[in-house]
Design a protein around this motif. Structure first.
Motif, short mmCIF file in Angstrom:
data_model
loop_
_atom_site.label_atom_id
_atom_site.label_comp_id
_atom_site.label_asym_id
_atom_site.label_seq_id
_atom_site.Cartn_x
_atom_site.Cartn_y
_atom_site.Cartn_z
N ASP A 100 2.12 4.46 8.13
CA ASP A 100 0.78 4.65 7.58
C ASP A 100 0.69 5.85 6.64
N GLY A 101 1.85 6.39 6.26
CA GLY A 101 1.86 7.49 5.29
C GLY A 101 1.98 8.85 5.92
N ASP A 102 1.82 8.97 7.23
CA ASP A 102 1.95 10.28 7.86
C ASP A 102 3.20 10.37 8.71
N ARG A 148 2.31 1.77 -3.50
CA ARG A 148 1.30 2.31 -4.42
C ARG A 148 1.04 3.79 -4.13
N ARG A 149 0.99 4.16 -2.84
CA ARG A 149 0.81 5.58 -2.48
C ARG A 149 1.95 6.44 -3.01
N ARG A 150 3.12 5.83 -3.09
CA ARG A 150 4.31 6.56 -3.56
C ARG A 150 4.48 6.49 -5.08
N ALA A 180 0.84 -1.20 0.00
CA ALA A 180 0.00 0.00 0.00
C ALA A 180 0.87 1.25 0.00
N GLN A 181 1.95 1.25 0.77
CA GLN A 181 2.86 2.40 0.80
C GLN A 181 3.50 2.62 -0.57
N ARG A 209 3.56 1.57 -9.89
CA ARG A 209 2.47 1.04 -10.69
C ARG A 209 2.88 -0.26 -11.37
#
Length: 123
Positions: A119-121, A33-35, A30-31, A38
């Motif tokens: 968690d992205g933060d 993909r957030r970054r 998930a991290q 692809r």
């Protein structure tokens, strides 16, 4: 029933279970993909053999990327050549020598093992 251990960290002796691997890989994927990773993106992974390498590889594949592992024990010249050959724009590593070797390559983002579990933060 006790969960099966899929890997033991030879340095610490701590085992990684199937459930832990699945959980860590899902969070790391998930991290990635957030970054911006692809399907089809190559991601260089320069980590010592152990649970983090296994999790990172699984995460790249789950994100649709192509995992390009590079041995940490390579000398700087060979390490740089492998990173350049990958043409990857993302690298997973905590190693200063890998970051130095990536300088001037296609790598535009270096993700640490700690970043893959956040968690992205930043936590």
């Amino acid at each position: 029933m006790e969960e099966r251990i899929v890997m033991v960290d030879w340095g610490t002796g701590v085992g990684l279970t199937e459930g832990q691997l699945d959980e860590r890989s899902a969070a790391a994927s998930a991290q990635l993909r957030r970054r911006g990773v692809r399907a089809g993106d190559t991601v260089v992974i320069c980590l010592p053999v152990g649970p983090d390498l296994l999790v990172a590889t699984d995460a790249v594949i789950a994100a649709g990327g192509v995992a390009w592992p590079v041995p940490v024990e390579l000398d700087p010249w060979h390490l740089r050549r492998r990173i350049l050959a990958s043409r990857a724009r993302v690298m997973i590593s905590d190693l200063p020598q890998a970051m130095d070797a990536a300088d001037g390559s296609h790598v535009r983002m270096v993700v640490s093992v700690a970043d893959l579990g956040s968690d992205g933060d930043g936590s």
